[in-house]
Design a protein around this motif. Structure first.
Motif, PDB file in Angstrom:
ATOM      1  N   PHE A 125       0.832  -1.210   0.000  1.00  0.00           N
ATOM      2  CA  PHE A 125       0.000   0.000   0.000  1.00  0.00           C
ATOM      3  C   PHE A 125       0.862   1.254   0.000  1.00  0.00           C
ATOM      4  O   PHE A 125       0.595   2.206  -0.749  1.00  0.00           O
ATOM      5  CB  PHE A 125      -0.919  -0.013   1.220  1.00  0.00           C
ATOM      6  CG  PHE A 125      -1.932   1.092   1.246  1.00  0.00           C
ATOM      7  CD1 PHE A 125      -3.197   0.896   0.728  1.00  0.00           C
ATOM      8  CD2 PHE A 125      -1.625   2.338   1.776  1.00  0.00           C
ATOM      9  CE1 PHE A 125      -4.146   1.915   0.744  1.00  0.00           C
ATOM     10  CE2 PHE A 125      -2.552   3.362   1.784  1.00  0.00           C
ATOM     11  CZ  PHE A 125      -3.814   3.152   1.277  1.00  0.00           C
ATOM     12  N   MET A 126       1.895   1.268   0.831  1.00  0.00           N
ATOM     13  CA  MET A 126       2.733   2.457   0.928  1.00  0.00           C
ATOM     14  C   MET A 126       3.542   2.696  -0.343  1.00  0.00           C
ATOM     15  O   MET A 126       3.883   3.834  -0.669  1.00  0.00           O
ATOM     16  CB  MET A 126       3.668   2.344   2.136  1.00  0.00           C
ATOM     17  CG  MET A 126       2.944   2.391   3.465  1.00  0.00           C
ATOM     18  SD  MET A 126       1.959   3.904   3.663  1.00  0.00           S
ATOM     19  CE  MET A 126       0.950   3.479   5.075  1.00  0.00           C
ATOM     20  N   LYS A 127       3.851   1.635  -1.062  1.00  0.00           N
ATOM     21  CA  LYS A 127       4.534   1.811  -2.342  1.00  0.00           C
ATOM     22  C   LYS A 127       3.620   2.458  -3.368  1.00  0.00           C
ATOM     23  O   LYS A 127       4.064   3.263  -4.199  1.00  0.00           O
ATOM     24  CB  LYS A 127       5.034   0.454  -2.857  1.00  0.00           C
ATOM     25  CG  LYS A 127       6.237  -0.095  -2.112  1.00  0.00           C
ATOM     26  CD  LYS A 127       6.693  -1.423  -2.701  1.00  0.00           C
ATOM     27  CE  LYS A 127       7.916  -1.943  -1.967  1.00  0.00           C
ATOM     28  NZ  LYS A 127       8.356  -3.272  -2.508  1.00  0.00           N
ATOM     29  N   GLN A 138      -7.879   4.278  -2.771  1.00  0.00           N
ATOM     30  CA  GLN A 138      -7.095   3.641  -1.716  1.00  0.00           C
ATOM     31  C   GLN A 138      -7.857   2.508  -1.026  1.00  0.00           C
ATOM     32  O   GLN A 138      -7.283   1.447  -0.758  1.00  0.00           O
ATOM     33  CB  GLN A 138      -6.657   4.685  -0.685  1.00  0.00           C
ATOM     34  CG  GLN A 138      -5.606   5.640  -1.203  1.00  0.00           C
ATOM     35  CD  GLN A 138      -5.339   6.783  -0.237  1.00  0.00           C
ATOM     36  OE1 GLN A 138      -6.073   6.989   0.727  1.00  0.00           O
ATOM     37  NE2 GLN A 138      -4.286   7.539  -0.500  1.00  0.00           N
ATOM     38  N   LEU A 139      -9.133   2.725  -0.728  1.00  0.00           N
ATOM     39  CA  LEU A 139      -9.896   1.692  -0.029  1.00  0.00           C
ATOM     40  C   LEU A 139     -10.088   0.442  -0.889  1.00  0.00           C
ATOM     41  O   LEU A 139      -9.875  -0.683  -0.387  1.00  0.00           O
ATOM     42  CB  LEU A 139     -11.244   2.249   0.420  1.00  0.00           C
ATOM     43  CG  LEU A 139     -11.996   1.423   1.474  1.00  0.00           C
ATOM     44  CD1 LEU A 139     -11.143   1.229   2.719  1.00  0.00           C
ATOM     45  CD2 LEU A 139     -13.310   2.101   1.841  1.00  0.00           C
ATOM     46  N   PRO A 140     -10.464   0.562  -2.183  1.00  0.00           N
ATOM     47  CA  PRO A 140     -10.517  -0.653  -3.016  1.00  0.00           C
ATOM     48  C   PRO A 140      -9.164  -1.358  -3.119  1.00  0.00           C
ATOM     49  O   PRO A 140      -9.111  -2.593  -3.115  1.00  0.00           O
ATOM     50  CB  PRO A 140     -10.978  -0.132  -4.382  1.00  0.00           C
ATOM     51  CG  PRO A 140     -11.701   1.125  -4.078  1.00  0.00           C
ATOM     52  CD  PRO A 140     -10.994   1.727  -2.911  1.00  0.00           C
ATOM     53  N   TYR A 141      -8.079  -0.582  -3.186  1.00  0.00           N
ATOM     54  CA  TYR A 141      -6.752  -1.213  -3.244  1.00  0.00           C
ATOM     55  C   TYR A 141      -6.473  -1.986  -1.959  1.00  0.00           C
ATOM     56  O   TYR A 141      -5.976  -3.119  -2.003  1.00  0.00           O
ATOM     57  CB  TYR A 141      -5.675  -0.151  -3.464  1.00  0.00           C
ATOM     58  CG  TYR A 141      -4.293  -0.738  -3.652  1.00  0.00           C
ATOM     59  CD1 TYR A 141      -3.815  -1.039  -4.919  1.00  0.00           C
ATOM     60  CD2 TYR A 141      -3.475  -1.013  -2.559  1.00  0.00           C
ATOM     61  CE1 TYR A 141      -2.558  -1.597  -5.090  1.00  0.00           C
ATOM     62  CE2 TYR A 141      -2.224  -1.569  -2.720  1.00  0.00           C
ATOM     63  CZ  TYR A 141      -1.764  -1.856  -3.985  1.00  0.00           C
ATOM     64  OH  TYR A 141      -0.521  -2.420  -4.153  1.00  0.00           O
ATOM     65  N   PHE A 142      -6.790  -1.377  -0.818  1.00  0.00           N
ATOM     66  CA  PHE A 142      -6.556  -2.069   0.454  1.00  0.00           C
ATOM     67  C   PHE A 142      -7.322  -3.377   0.508  1.00  0.00           C
ATOM     68  O   PHE A 142      -6.775  -4.413   0.904  1.00  0.00           O
ATOM     69  CB  PHE A 142      -6.950  -1.173   1.625  1.00  0.00           C
ATOM     70  CG  PHE A 142      -6.848  -1.866   2.961  1.00  0.00           C
ATOM     71  CD1 PHE A 142      -5.657  -1.882   3.651  1.00  0.00           C
ATOM     72  CD2 PHE A 142      -7.941  -2.528   3.516  1.00  0.00           C
ATOM     73  CE1 PHE A 142      -5.547  -2.535   4.872  1.00  0.00           C
ATOM     74  CE2 PHE A 142      -7.849  -3.179   4.726  1.00  0.00           C
ATOM     75  CZ  PHE A 142      -6.649  -3.182   5.411  1.00  0.00           C
ATOM     76  N   TRP A 143      -8.605  -3.350   0.116  1.00  0.00           N
ATOM     77  CA  TRP A 143      -9.405  -4.566   0.217  1.00  0.00           C
ATOM     78  C   TRP A 143      -8.960  -5.619  -0.797  1.00  0.00           C
ATOM     79  O   TRP A 143      -9.065  -6.813  -0.524  1.00  0.00           O
ATOM     80  CB  TRP A 143     -10.886  -4.244   0.047  1.00  0.00           C
ATOM     81  CG  TRP A 143     -11.458  -3.563   1.242  1.00  0.00           C
ATOM     82  CD1 TRP A 143     -12.058  -2.340   1.291  1.00  0.00           C
ATOM     83  CD2 TRP A 143     -11.450  -4.055   2.591  1.00  0.00           C
ATOM     84  NE1 TRP A 143     -12.439  -2.041   2.578  1.00  0.00           N
ATOM     85  CE2 TRP A 143     -12.084  -3.078   3.402  1.00  0.00           C
ATOM     86  CE3 TRP A 143     -10.981  -5.212   3.190  1.00  0.00           C
ATOM     87  CZ2 TRP A 143     -12.245  -3.235   4.771  1.00  0.00           C
ATOM     88  CZ3 TRP A 143     -11.145  -5.381   4.558  1.00  0.00           C
ATOM     89  CH2 TRP A 143     -11.768  -4.403   5.326  1.00  0.00           C
TER      90      TRP A 143
END
Length: 274
Positions: A125-127, A138-143
């Protein structure tokens, strides 16, 4: 929008698929680690039901592997809890970083983010989002990353629990687990502070190896945290904070407020005189 529509929208989001693709490379190592942990839990005498419960609820491989030998040796409960807490101290640091991205979410969603958060998810995520400010993708990427990581862990872990008695120790799964942990560890070493903390932890663990009840793990963790905090303090003293002149009637932008809270900027607000 209903919850079903929200879930479907998240699953169809391009960032969800991007995260799943980013996590494929580490999924093999996570799966090997989960398989080893499942086998070790049952081989150590933990009942199958309790092992499944631990895998689903605790969902922290390093903490599980750290406390299983203690539980098998009949260590006091406070030692087990203290060891698990110390092993998972890094998630306090992770949560402080997640706050910059997800503080606007409802409490229920933030609790879910906390449960599904993991080391490899944090690195990926941080990359992708190095700037600490909220963005819609960001939220779809996290999930996407969380779903991939959760399945890569739980499926092999539960398989290892049910097949533990059919897996002979001669397969050397313990060594496979060490290799998987090394792969995950190397993905987390991205700056001088993390390398230093890792070196200090390894040295302290070896030096305190003779301690009973695997207490060398606690010694290594304490040494690594102390080294990391010392390195951060030294870096802050080397890099003095900048001065920021803030107009009297203006509101400080959120990104500048983050730098102020981190100590990188010292605000000086103009005074209004009649």
């Amino acid at each position: 929008m209903s919850r079903r529509d929200l879930v479907g929208r998240t699953l169809r989001h391009p960032s969800f698929r991007m995260a799943a693709t980013d996590m494929v490379g580490t999924a093999v190592g996570i799966g090997a680690w989960g398989l080893v942990t499942g086998v070790v839990m049952v081989k150590s005498g933990l009942p199958i039901g309790m092992a499944v419960f631990m895998s689903l609820v605790v969902y922290a491989g390093s903490a599980q592997l750290a406390v299983i030998p203690l539980m098998a040796a009949g260590a006091p409960l406070w030692v087990v809890w203290l060891t698990a807490s110390c092993v998972n101290l890094r998630f306090v640091i992770f949560s402080s970083m997640w706050r910059s991205y997800f503080a606007h979410l409802p409490v229920r969603q933030r609790l879910a983010v906390g449960y599904f958060s993991g080391d490899v998810i944090y690195v990926a995520f941080m990359k992708r989002f190095p700037e600490p400010r909220p963005q819609p993708e960001q939220l779809p990427y996290f999930w996407g990353a969380a779903a991939t990581n959760w399945l890569a862990w739980q499926v092999p872990s539960i398989a290892g629990i049910f097949l533990a008695n059919a897996v002979p120790l001669s397969w050397g799964l313990g060594f496979a687990g060490v290799l998987a942990l090394l792969g995950v560890l190397l993905s987390l070493l991205f700056d001088r502070a993390t390398w230093l903390a890792t070196g200090v932890a390894a040295t302290a663990a070896i030096a305190a190896f003779a301690l009973p009840l695997k207490l060398n793990i606690l010694v290594a963790l304490a040494a690594a945290v102390a080294a990391g905090l010392l390195m951060e303090a030294v870096d802050r003293r080397r890099h003095k904070p900048e001065l920021l002149l803030v107009p009297a009637d203006s509101v400080m932008p959120p990104e500048e407020r983050e730098h102020v809270e981190a100590g990188d900027i010292v605000p000086l607000r103009e005074e209004r005189h009649p």
